[in-house]
Scaffold this motif. Sequence first.
Motif, PDB file in Angstrom:
ATOM      1  N   VAL A  18     -40.684  -2.826 -23.733  1.00 11.72           N
ATOM      2  CA  VAL A  18     -39.963  -1.716 -24.370  1.00 11.72           C
ATOM      3  C   VAL A  18     -39.884  -0.522 -23.422  1.00 11.72           C
ATOM      4  O   VAL A  18     -38.811   0.056 -23.216  1.00 11.72           O
ATOM      5  N   TYR A  19     -41.016  -0.140 -22.827  1.00 12.66           N
ATOM      6  CA  TYR A  19     -41.022   0.986 -21.887  1.00 12.66           C
ATOM      7  C   TYR A  19     -40.086   0.731 -20.700  1.00 12.66           C
ATOM      8  O   TYR A  19     -39.310   1.604 -20.303  1.00 12.66           O
ATOM      9  N   ILE A  31     -40.009   8.239 -25.107  1.00 13.74           N
ATOM     10  CA  ILE A  31     -40.780   7.566 -26.151  1.00 13.74           C
ATOM     11  C   ILE A  31     -41.923   8.502 -26.547  1.00 13.74           C
ATOM     12  O   ILE A  31     -42.751   8.864 -25.725  1.00 13.74           O
ATOM     13  N   LEU A  34     -45.164   4.541 -29.702  1.00 13.17           N
ATOM     14  CA  LEU A  34     -44.811   3.124 -29.765  1.00 13.17           C
ATOM     15  C   LEU A  34     -46.018   2.364 -30.287  1.00 13.17           C
ATOM     16  O   LEU A  34     -47.096   2.433 -29.712  1.00 13.17           O
ATOM     17  N   LEU A  55     -41.110   2.379 -33.162  1.00 13.28           N
ATOM     18  CA  LEU A  55     -40.728   3.135 -31.973  1.00 13.28           C
ATOM     19  C   LEU A  55     -40.195   4.499 -32.384  1.00 13.28           C
ATOM     20  O   LEU A  55     -39.267   4.584 -33.189  1.00 13.28           O
TER      21      LEU A  55
END
Length: 73
Positions: A18-19, A31, A34, A55
């Motif tokens: 995701v990052y 972000i 998360l 998120l």
Amino acid sequence: FLFEPLDEQLHEEIVTEVYTSIATNHPEWEITKLSVMQSGDTNSYKGVPGIIIILNIMIRGDETSSIEVQTTL
């Protein structure tokens, strides 16, 4: 990730993915939170728990643009 064991390593791999994806595709996003956790719900397919991903993101420098997205897999 679909057929991987639901363990801490999988959670860490999802967080990293995701990052990396956001940094690559949407560098203007930040972000703020998360979370990746195993679902306690055993009512899913054949009693197998899923994964919950929560998120929180915002556009860099704009605190009013904060949004939360949640999905269960």
